[in-house]
Design an enzyme around this catalytic site. Sequence first.
Site, PDB file in Angstrom:
ATOM      1  N   ARG A 144       0.822  -1.234   0.000  1.00  0.00           N
ATOM      2  CA  ARG A 144       0.000   0.000   0.000  1.00  0.00           C
ATOM      3  C   ARG A 144       0.847   1.272   0.000  1.00  0.00           C
ATOM      4  O   ARG A 144       0.415   2.314   0.464  1.00  0.00           O
ATOM      5  CB  ARG A 144      -0.973   0.028   1.172  1.00  0.00           C
ATOM      6  CG  ARG A 144      -1.971  -1.107   1.154  1.00  0.00           C
ATOM      7  CD  ARG A 144      -3.241  -0.740   1.892  1.00  0.00           C
ATOM      8  NE  ARG A 144      -4.190  -1.817   1.806  1.00  0.00           N
ATOM      9  CZ  ARG A 144      -4.275  -2.787   2.700  1.00  0.00           C
ATOM     10  NH1 ARG A 144      -3.485  -2.796   3.750  1.00  0.00           N
ATOM     11  NH2 ARG A 144      -5.164  -3.735   2.554  1.00  0.00           N
ATOM     12  N   LYS A 166       2.737  11.526 -10.831  1.00  0.00           N
ATOM     13  CA  LYS A 166       1.947  10.651 -11.710  1.00  0.00           C
ATOM     14  C   LYS A 166       2.721   9.363 -11.962  1.00  0.00           C
ATOM     15  O   LYS A 166       3.900   9.406 -12.329  1.00  0.00           O
ATOM     16  CB  LYS A 166       1.649  11.331 -13.040  1.00  0.00           C
ATOM     17  CG  LYS A 166       0.545  12.367 -12.962  1.00  0.00           C
ATOM     18  CD  LYS A 166       0.169  12.857 -14.347  1.00  0.00           C
ATOM     19  CE  LYS A 166      -0.931  13.894 -14.250  1.00  0.00           C
ATOM     20  NZ  LYS A 166      -1.244  14.491 -15.570  1.00  0.00           N
ATOM     21  N   GLU A 208       9.368  19.535 -24.015  1.00  0.00           N
ATOM     22  CA  GLU A 208       8.604  19.750 -22.778  1.00  0.00           C
ATOM     23  C   GLU A 208       9.157  20.956 -22.005  1.00  0.00           C
ATOM     24  O   GLU A 208       8.406  21.679 -21.350  1.00  0.00           O
ATOM     25  CB  GLU A 208       8.624  18.492 -21.884  1.00  0.00           C
ATOM     26  CG  GLU A 208       8.048  17.243 -22.538  1.00  0.00           C
ATOM     27  CD  GLU A 208       6.516  17.223 -22.663  1.00  0.00           C
ATOM     28  OE1 GLU A 208       5.855  18.147 -22.160  1.00  0.00           O
ATOM     29  OE2 GLU A 208       5.995  16.281 -23.284  1.00  0.00           O
ATOM     30  N   LYS A 250       7.341  23.232 -13.506  1.00  0.00           N
ATOM     31  CA  LYS A 250       6.505  22.062 -13.199  1.00  0.00           C
ATOM     32  C   LYS A 250       6.182  22.016 -11.716  1.00  0.00           C
ATOM     33  O   LYS A 250       5.042  21.729 -11.319  1.00  0.00           O
ATOM     34  CB  LYS A 250       7.237  20.783 -13.635  1.00  0.00           C
ATOM     35  CG  LYS A 250       6.542  19.482 -13.251  1.00  0.00           C
ATOM     36  CD  LYS A 250       5.426  19.126 -14.206  1.00  0.00           C
ATOM     37  CE  LYS A 250       4.645  17.898 -13.752  1.00  0.00           C
ATOM     38  NZ  LYS A 250       4.922  16.697 -14.490  1.00  0.00           N
ATOM     39  N   GLU A 260      -4.582  17.610 -10.684  1.00  0.00           N
ATOM     40  CA  GLU A 260      -5.057  18.028 -11.999  1.00  0.00           C
ATOM     41  C   GLU A 260      -6.556  18.329 -12.005  1.00  0.00           C
ATOM     42  O   GLU A 260      -7.317  17.868 -12.865  1.00  0.00           O
ATOM     43  CB  GLU A 260      -4.717  16.971 -13.072  1.00  0.00           C
ATOM     44  CG  GLU A 260      -4.750  17.573 -14.480  1.00  0.00           C
ATOM     45  CD  GLU A 260      -4.172  16.666 -15.564  1.00  0.00           C
ATOM     46  OE1 GLU A 260      -3.092  16.102 -15.316  1.00  0.00           O
ATOM     47  OE2 GLU A 260      -4.772  16.555 -16.620  1.00  0.00           O
ATOM     48  N   ARG A 264      -3.115  22.273 -13.528  1.00  0.00           N
ATOM     49  CA  ARG A 264      -2.146  21.274 -14.014  1.00  0.00           C
ATOM     50  C   ARG A 264      -2.442  20.865 -15.461  1.00  0.00           C
ATOM     51  O   ARG A 264      -1.542  20.461 -16.195  1.00  0.00           O
ATOM     52  CB  ARG A 264      -2.126  20.064 -13.080  1.00  0.00           C
ATOM     53  CG  ARG A 264      -1.013  19.093 -13.411  1.00  0.00           C
ATOM     54  CD  ARG A 264      -0.722  18.130 -12.287  1.00  0.00           C
ATOM     55  NE  ARG A 264       0.269  17.154 -12.695  1.00  0.00           N
ATOM     56  CZ  ARG A 264       0.862  16.293 -11.880  1.00  0.00           C
ATOM     57  NH1 ARG A 264       0.569  16.297 -10.598  1.00  0.00           N
ATOM     58  NH2 ARG A 264       1.742  15.437 -12.329  1.00  0.00           N
ATOM     59  N   ASN A 268      -0.701  20.346 -20.517  1.00  0.00           N
ATOM     60  CA  ASN A 268      -1.039  19.607 -21.738  1.00  0.00           C
ATOM     61  C   ASN A 268      -1.004  20.490 -22.981  1.00  0.00           C
ATOM     62  O   ASN A 268      -1.541  20.101 -24.023  1.00  0.00           O
ATOM     63  CB  ASN A 268      -2.424  18.961 -21.592  1.00  0.00           C
ATOM     64  CG  ASN A 268      -2.414  17.892 -20.522  1.00  0.00           C
ATOM     65  OD1 ASN A 268      -1.445  17.146 -20.409  1.00  0.00           O
ATOM     66  ND2 ASN A 268      -3.447  17.847 -19.708  1.00  0.00           N
ATOM     67  N   HIS A 271      -0.605  18.958 -26.325  1.00  0.00           N
ATOM     68  CA  HIS A 271      -0.791  17.516 -26.171  1.00  0.00           C
ATOM     69  C   HIS A 271      -2.086  17.002 -26.792  1.00  0.00           C
ATOM     70  O   HIS A 271      -2.153  15.836 -27.174  1.00  0.00           O
ATOM     71  CB  HIS A 271      -0.720  17.115 -24.690  1.00  0.00           C
ATOM     72  CG  HIS A 271       0.688  17.079 -24.165  1.00  0.00           C
ATOM     73  ND1 HIS A 271       1.503  18.184 -24.149  1.00  0.00           N
ATOM     74  CD2 HIS A 271       1.426  16.065 -23.645  1.00  0.00           C
ATOM     75  CE1 HIS A 271       2.674  17.850 -23.639  1.00  0.00           C
ATOM     76  NE2 HIS A 271       2.666  16.570 -23.334  1.00  0.00           N
ATOM     77  N   HIS A 275      -1.088  14.081 -28.969  1.00  0.00           N
ATOM     78  CA  HIS A 275      -1.489  12.685 -28.743  1.00  0.00           C
ATOM     79  C   HIS A 275      -2.152  12.100 -29.987  1.00  0.00           C
ATOM     80  O   HIS A 275      -1.949  10.936 -30.327  1.00  0.00           O
ATOM     81  CB  HIS A 275      -2.445  12.586 -27.553  1.00  0.00           C
ATOM     82  CG  HIS A 275      -1.749  12.699 -26.230  1.00  0.00           C
ATOM     83  ND1 HIS A 275      -2.390  13.066 -25.066  1.00  0.00           N
ATOM     84  CD2 HIS A 275      -0.457  12.513 -25.885  1.00  0.00           C
ATOM     85  CE1 HIS A 275      -1.525  13.094 -24.071  1.00  0.00           C
ATOM     86  NE2 HIS A 275      -0.347  12.758 -24.540  1.00  0.00           N
ATOM     87  N   HIS A 288       7.483  11.226 -28.396  1.00  0.00           N
ATOM     88  CA  HIS A 288       6.461  12.032 -27.721  1.00  0.00           C
ATOM     89  C   HIS A 288       6.781  13.517 -27.892  1.00  0.00           C
ATOM     90  O   HIS A 288       5.897  14.317 -28.227  1.00  0.00           O
ATOM     91  CB  HIS A 288       6.411  11.647 -26.240  1.00  0.00           C
ATOM     92  CG  HIS A 288       5.427  12.455 -25.448  1.00  0.00           C
ATOM     93  ND1 HIS A 288       4.067  12.359 -25.638  1.00  0.00           N
ATOM     94  CD2 HIS A 288       5.619  13.399 -24.498  1.00  0.00           C
ATOM     95  CE1 HIS A 288       3.457  13.207 -24.825  1.00  0.00           C
ATOM     96  NE2 HIS A 288       4.384  13.851 -24.122  1.00  0.00           N
TER      97      HIS A 288
HETATM   98  N1  GLY Z   1       3.153  15.588 -17.592  1.00  0.00           N
HETATM   99  C1  GLY Z   1       1.971  16.252 -17.199  1.00  0.00           C
HETATM  100  C2  GLY Z   1       1.702  16.188 -15.746  1.00  0.00           C
HETATM  101  O1  GLY Z   1       2.511  15.690 -14.995  1.00  0.00           O
HETATM  102  O2  GLY Z   1       0.690  16.634 -15.291  1.00  0.00           O
END
Ligand code: GLY
Length: 393
Positions: A144, A166, A208, A250, A260, A264, A268, A271, A275, A288
């Site tokens: 956990r 993430k 990025e 970031k 998000e 956040r 994108n 993106h 994508h 990417h």
């Molecule tokens: N790479 C986008 C984020 O971490 O929200």
Amino acid sequence: MFLYGPQTGGHTADARSCGMPSPPPPAVRVALPDGRGYAVHFEPLASAPRHLRTVGLEGRALVVTDETVGPLHLDALADALRADGRTVAALAVPAGESSKSERQLAAVVDWALGQGLDRQTPILALGGGVVGDLAGFAAATLLRGLPLVHLPTTTISQVDSAIGGKTGINHRAGKNLIGAFHQPRLVLADPATLQTLPDREFRSGLAEAVKHALISDADLAERIGRDWAALTRRQPDVTAALVREAAAVKAVVVEADEREAGERALLNFGHTFGHALEREAGYGALTHGEAVALGMRAALHLSESLRAGRVAGPLTAPFDRADALVARLAPPPPALDRGRLTAAMQSDKKRTASGLRFVVLDDVGRARLATSVPAPFVQAAWDFALARPAGGG
Ligand code: GLY
């Protein structure tokens, strides 16, 4: 397997011929509530034992890496940890996006449980975004939640994916559909690891960094443009400083919106288009970062159309300058059907119930979300980003 090839040998020589090494850039702090904040250090991997101790991680370490990064950087890390009296176990998964799979997750979990874990055993993710996401998700779920330490070795992971918590794997229904937020206890981004990247991957990650500048730091965009030659030669001090600043953007975004719920999503930028390009070109045809660079060109054109209130022609200031920067990272556009691309955008997991959502700029350094975008604006954005130079192939 990629080792120091002729293409990157020059960069490594550059790094060594610069005389006195510059001091590392200062750490970036990610301030989160409930004592979950952490630092992003830009120091050699050999400093890992000291930083682990500072965050209360003593004893042995389980390292997850991949078969490309392991031969390049695992020894430096493991030697430092052993010299500090720690036991180290390491697992290398195959390199590449296909390792973000249930199969490789099971391999990591089986291996880690076989080491006899307790809740204080840290998982150290040594590699790029794939290793970070896979090892991070294993750390999020084993017992956990185990302490996670990111040791990002690619541009994209140092400026973006190692920061913000993430983690996850892909599913046949789409990318990153299985995952968890699990913040690391610390991030140690060794600038020297960027010297061993293939050029295409190094530049892909720069997309990025440029994205972070365009959405919230106009000064950084200026500096990236000004220092472009040194940056693409990977001059160590310039590269480390710019990577640090892009990582700081970031950190600020994650602090404001960890899960998000709003801001956040501005990360994108490029993106929604990118994508769709990745998907329609076939995963792996574009990196990417290349897809995001083309996607940012489209998003800049969309920004111009929204500002004008009509389908825009050529870009005007400041979007033309931003595009000149992005275009340096964009590959020759693939010949793809605009209708299929727009359909591919509809299945993006980031779309909302109310329809497609785009990140656009009001100015360089000022991004916002746009919904209910007229279809001709989107079509024109594709036409702009995918136009082939006259006489080009
Ligand atoms: N790479 C986008 C984020 O971490 O929200």
